[in-house]
Design a protein around this motif. Structure first.
Motif, PDB file in Angstrom:
ATOM      1  N   GLU A 162       0.419  -1.295   0.159  1.00  0.00           N
ATOM      2  CA  GLU A 162       0.116  -0.504   0.226  1.00  0.00           C
ATOM      3  C   GLU A 162       0.728   1.076   0.134  1.00  0.00           C
ATOM      4  N   LYS A 163       1.686   1.149   1.099  1.00  0.00           N
ATOM      5  CA  LYS A 163       2.337   2.095   0.803  1.00  0.00           C
ATOM      6  C   LYS A 163       3.571   3.041  -0.256  1.00  0.00           C
ATOM      7  N   GLU A 164       4.191   1.223  -1.212  1.00  0.00           N
ATOM      8  CA  GLU A 164       3.875   1.561  -2.204  1.00  0.00           C
ATOM      9  C   GLU A 164       3.780   1.993  -3.025  1.00  0.00           C
ATOM     10  N   LEU A 165       3.087   1.925  -3.202  1.00  0.00           N
ATOM     11  CA  LEU A 165       1.920   1.938  -4.536  1.00  0.00           C
ATOM     12  C   LEU A 165       1.272   3.816  -4.337  1.00  0.00           C
ATOM     13  N   ASN A 171      -3.643   4.766  -6.523  1.00  0.00           N
ATOM     14  CA  ASN A 171      -5.240   4.372  -5.255  1.00  0.00           C
ATOM     15  C   ASN A 171      -5.057   3.146  -4.842  1.00  0.00           C
ATOM     16  N   ALA A 172      -4.605   2.902  -3.648  1.00  0.00           N
ATOM     17  CA  ALA A 172      -4.860   1.974  -2.788  1.00  0.00           C
ATOM     18  C   ALA A 172      -4.754   1.781  -1.592  1.00  0.00           C
ATOM     19  N   ASP A 173      -5.651   0.464  -1.029  1.00  0.00           N
ATOM     20  CA  ASP A 173      -6.549   0.729   0.040  1.00  0.00           C
ATOM     21  C   ASP A 173      -5.636  -0.612   0.601  1.00  0.00           C
ATOM     22  N   PHE A 174      -5.463  -0.472   2.134  1.00  0.00           N
ATOM     23  CA  PHE A 174      -5.179  -1.522   2.407  1.00  0.00           C
ATOM     24  C   PHE A 174      -6.730  -2.234   2.851  1.00  0.00           C
ATOM     25  N   ARG A 175      -7.121  -3.331   3.459  1.00  0.00           N
ATOM     26  CA  ARG A 175      -8.143  -4.037   3.313  1.00  0.00           C
ATOM     27  C   ARG A 175      -7.685  -4.802   4.500  1.00  0.00           C
ATOM     28  N   ALA A 176      -8.772  -4.817   5.696  1.00  0.00           N
ATOM     29  CA  ALA A 176      -8.204  -5.640   6.568  1.00  0.00           C
ATOM     30  C   ALA A 176      -9.302  -6.722   7.057  1.00  0.00           C
ATOM     31  N   THR A 180      -4.859  -6.593  14.189  1.00  0.00           N
ATOM     32  CA  THR A 180      -4.413  -5.294  14.696  1.00  0.00           C
ATOM     33  C   THR A 180      -4.678  -4.166  12.926  1.00  0.00           C
ATOM     34  N   GLY A 181      -4.966  -5.024  11.592  1.00  0.00           N
ATOM     35  CA  GLY A 181      -5.548  -4.738   9.854  1.00  0.00           C
ATOM     36  C   GLY A 181      -5.993  -4.033  10.975  1.00  0.00           C
ATOM     37  N   ILE A 182      -7.847  -4.327  11.618  1.00  0.00           N
ATOM     38  CA  ILE A 182      -8.643  -3.749  11.074  1.00  0.00           C
ATOM     39  C   ILE A 182      -8.520  -2.067  12.154  1.00  0.00           C
ATOM     40  N   LEU A 183      -7.270  -2.042  13.217  1.00  0.00           N
ATOM     41  CA  LEU A 183      -7.190  -1.331  13.512  1.00  0.00           C
ATOM     42  C   LEU A 183      -6.568  -0.347  13.408  1.00  0.00           C
ATOM     43  N   ILE A 184      -5.641  -0.622  11.900  1.00  0.00           N
ATOM     44  CA  ILE A 184      -5.045   0.129  11.268  1.00  0.00           C
ATOM     45  C   ILE A 184      -5.988   0.830   9.874  1.00  0.00           C
ATOM     46  N   ALA A 185      -6.567  -0.035   9.424  1.00  0.00           N
ATOM     47  CA  ALA A 185      -7.814   0.577   8.382  1.00  0.00           C
ATOM     48  C   ALA A 185      -8.695   0.967   9.225  1.00  0.00           C
ATOM     49  N   GLN A 186      -8.789   1.155  10.248  1.00  0.00           N
ATOM     50  CA  GLN A 186     -10.248   2.038  11.064  1.00  0.00           C
ATOM     51  C   GLN A 186     -11.352   1.182  10.629  1.00  0.00           C
ATOM     52  N   SER A 187     -11.232  -0.176   9.907  1.00  0.00           N
ATOM     53  CA  SER A 187     -12.715  -0.884   9.656  1.00  0.00           C
ATOM     54  C   SER A 187     -11.995  -2.121   8.723  1.00  0.00           C
ATOM     55  N   GLY A 188     -13.308  -3.377   8.920  1.00  0.00           N
ATOM     56  CA  GLY A 188     -12.339  -4.105   8.781  1.00  0.00           C
ATOM     57  C   GLY A 188     -13.324  -5.014   9.422  1.00  0.00           C
ATOM     58  N   ASP A 212     -12.654   3.860  -9.733  1.00  0.00           N
ATOM     59  CA  ASP A 212     -11.508   4.613  -9.453  1.00  0.00           C
ATOM     60  C   ASP A 212     -10.397   4.248  -9.800  1.00  0.00           C
ATOM     61  N   ASN A 213      -9.715   2.901 -10.816  1.00  0.00           N
ATOM     62  CA  ASN A 213      -8.933   2.288 -11.375  1.00  0.00           C
ATOM     63  C   ASN A 213      -7.609   1.930 -10.408  1.00  0.00           C
ATOM     64  N   GLY A 214      -8.336   2.387  -9.246  1.00  0.00           N
ATOM     65  CA  GLY A 214      -7.319   1.803  -7.885  1.00  0.00           C
ATOM     66  C   GLY A 214      -7.387   0.197  -7.505  1.00  0.00           C
ATOM     67  N   TRP A 215      -6.273  -0.612  -6.019  1.00  0.00           N
ATOM     68  CA  TRP A 215      -6.199  -1.397  -6.144  1.00  0.00           C
ATOM     69  C   TRP A 215      -6.549  -1.658  -4.736  1.00  0.00           C
ATOM     70  N   ASP A 216      -7.822  -2.591  -4.368  1.00  0.00           N
ATOM     71  CA  ASP A 216      -7.476  -3.083  -2.960  1.00  0.00           C
ATOM     72  C   ASP A 216      -6.428  -4.172  -2.839  1.00  0.00           C
ATOM     73  N   LEU A 217      -5.900  -3.531  -1.566  1.00  0.00           N
ATOM     74  CA  LEU A 217      -5.017  -4.257  -1.040  1.00  0.00           C
ATOM     75  C   LEU A 217      -5.234  -5.597   0.277  1.00  0.00           C
ATOM     76  N   ILE A 218      -6.133  -6.866  -0.059  1.00  0.00           N
ATOM     77  CA  ILE A 218      -7.092  -7.587   0.904  1.00  0.00           C
ATOM     78  C   ILE A 218      -5.465  -8.575   1.609  1.00  0.00           C
ATOM     79  N   GLU A 219      -5.659  -8.069   3.382  1.00  0.00           N
ATOM     80  CA  GLU A 219      -5.006  -8.750   4.270  1.00  0.00           C
ATOM     81  C   GLU A 219      -5.358 -10.499   3.991  1.00  0.00           C
ATOM     82  N   GLY A 220      -4.765 -11.073   3.718  1.00  0.00           N
ATOM     83  CA  GLY A 220      -4.409 -12.482   3.822  1.00  0.00           C
ATOM     84  C   GLY A 220      -4.248 -13.180   4.752  1.00  0.00           C
ATOM     85  N   GLN A 221      -4.927 -14.170   5.148  1.00  0.00           N
ATOM     86  CA  GLN A 221      -4.570 -15.187   6.478  1.00  0.00           C
ATOM     87  C   GLN A 221      -4.789 -16.595   6.487  1.00  0.00           C
ATOM     88  N   GLY A 222      -3.374 -17.136   7.421  1.00  0.00           N
ATOM     89  CA  GLY A 222      -3.652 -18.865   7.360  1.00  0.00           C
ATOM     90  C   GLY A 222      -2.845 -19.391   6.383  1.00  0.00           C
TER      91      GLY A 222
END
Lengths: 342, 342
Positions: A162-165, A171-176, A180-188, A212-222
């Motif tokens: 996210e930071k790099e893009l 446009n790039a948004d971390f999806r939690a 910890t991710g949810i607190l960072i993203a304020q939702s999830g 908007d031609n941007g990216w959702d960057l989704i946090e994986g699990q497991g």
């Protein structure tokens, strides 16, 4: 999904070790602009090097939510935390907690929230309005981090991307999907806590169609290869409908997390299994890179191991902490440039 | 896991169509010896051709539990059902229900159970003591039915195999993961209703180590290729630690259940994906047969389609309803005869 109001005051309680404030530290590291300070109770021996504020002072500096981002024995709230949560609410803060023991299960905390017209966020509690996933194609670009195992750096890698893009004006948004991710993203949504039928539907909800031609960057699990949690990982993969996968891995990890004697999967096998499964909901899914945690190796060994992975998988391989993720971002842009070109 | 006491009295309420009594019919079909009769309320137009009994008469005939195995609008209980459940409890019956609306959420039903010292079984509610799966090898032989899609006959096929193996004096026990199955088996876990983290652990719980050389025949759910439910299916596959898989499929189904336009997976691809995933917890997993639902075809077409599947997959292929499962049982015994020989 509800949004947790910011800025935050990060609660450290009476923590005495680094591990127990991992969640608060993650928020401070990735969203320093959202953190006005830290609150340390008597006996606390750790610090995030943020201004130390009481609840009233924090409110005066604009803080909106006290974040209880600590881990303690059994995930229980304890008398001290309950008392502090009530004091924070009385001072005018909302309260968000990542503990298993829920704020809303303590009537005295609920009463304090009500009398102050403040909100409580139990971030391990999924929303009540989840739907079953449908796999219908939706607009937007999505990247998902997948893993050879649990706890191999998927959240870190996703946030680094996210930071790099964003540094390239994309446009790039971390999806939690984790606390910890949810607190960072304020939702999830804490994906491992949803009812099994709703795993993919929950992921569709956190990464809805975007135009908007941007990216959702989704946090994986497991991991598809972890016998405890693979169901979560597969539902995540299907719900994400990912265009791009990034494989995350810890070099030289001796065995699957929590399962001594069980080796990690071969990376090529792991990547192929993820791509095959991803294609069920996105036939065009591709891999764009590998993020490794090389902390068990010397820098020289790490460089060599990354080179070998690059050779064998034909993908850029970087340790996000030591090397950044610029080459993986390059690859992503190269593969999808029509859609992400500014 | 709790065991639901039998014999059962099957409740049909005021049902007016066959579909709404599907669960009761399944119990009557597979466990006739457990069913002393049916209870029909005023206006009911369907029958399972069991003796029609009131609650007191049923108790006199030995009935232990009233089974509310019906589906009604929204899965709600309704005044009639609540009244009947209370009357059944007052007559001395336990009550088991497969409705979404839970018996235990109605205080008047709970009170009736308490005053009569009877038990309530909400079979859509998973037990509270689930554990995370561990993938550790455990004793015993297990067979799992897997599917190209949802609702392709996995429960029916599993039960048909149980019947066939028992007829050959092989110890074999159906292990239930869905509501009708749970009523048939008198225990089990509704696997799609557990918290995502516990899917494989729940399956480990319903099919624990066994030392009698017999088989646990585990009811599959969903499909690795269904974008809504694949997480459930993968957790099931890992938790089952299956030695043998039986692939279930409906011939000529036009699209994945609930998802018009989405084709079913190719059977060879589907089988390989299931075997690959099964090997994460049981490296020796093999497939022993294919069960098809051929109800959309003529008998001649069905025979031809089964022959083609046999040729292409190298496995016996039968429609359990029209052809039985004897050849699949033969194959199972052939592959594992050292362990199942009487």
């Amino acid at each position: 999904m509800k949004t947790i109001p910011t800025p935050y005051l990060l609660y450290l309680g009476n923590a005495k070790d680094e591990l127990s404030v991992k969640t608060s530290r993650g928020v401070a590291a990735w969203r320093p602009e959202l953190c006005v300070g830290e609150y340390r109770a008597e006996g606390c021996t750790v610090t995030l090097n943020l201004p130390q504020l009481g609840f009233t002072d924090a409110v005066a500096k604009g803080a909106k939510t006290l974040v209880i981002g600590i881990a303690n024995a059994g995930g229980l709230m304890g008398a001290q935390i309950i008392e502090d949560a009530i004091a924070a609410l009385d001072a005018g803060l909302n309260v968000a907690s990542g503990l298993h023991d829920r704020l809303k299960s303590h009537p005295e905390i609920v009463a304090a929230a009500e009398r102050n017209d403040r909100k409580l966020f139990d971030i391990r509690q999924p929303p009540a309005n989840l739907k079953v996933g449908n796999g219908e194609p939706r607009a937007g670009r999505r990247l998902l981090t997948v893993g050879s195992d649990c706890s191999v750096g998927k959240m870190y890698s996703t946030l680094a991307l996210e930071k790099e893009l964003r540094s390239r004006n994309i446009n790039a948004d971390f999806r939690a999907t984790g606390q910890t991710g949810i607190l960072i993203a304020q939702s999830g949504i804490p994906i491992d806590a949803v009812i099994a039928d709703f795993i993919s539907g929950a992921v569709e909800m956190i990464s809805p169609a975007r135009e908007d031609n941007g990216w959702d960057l989704i946090e994986g699990q497991g991991s598809l290869f972890h016998p405890s949690y693979a169901g979560v990982s597969l539902g995540l993969l299907h719900g994400a409908q990912a265009d791009a996968l990034v494989l995350c891995h810890e070099l030289d990890r001796p065995h699957m997390r929590g399962l001594p004697g069980r080796p990690l999967p071969d990376l090529a096998t792991c990547l192929k299994a993820n791509l095959d499964a991803a294609k069920v909901t996105n036939p065009n899914a591709i891999a764009v890179g590998v993020c490794v945690n090389a902390s068990r190796l010397s820098p020289e060994q790490a460089r060599k191991a990354c080179d070998e992975i690059e050779q064998s998988l034909g993908l850029p391989c970087q340790d996000p902490i030591a090397m950044g993720v610029n080459r993986i971002a390059d690859k992503l842009i190269e593969c999808f440039d029509k859609s992400v070109a500014a």
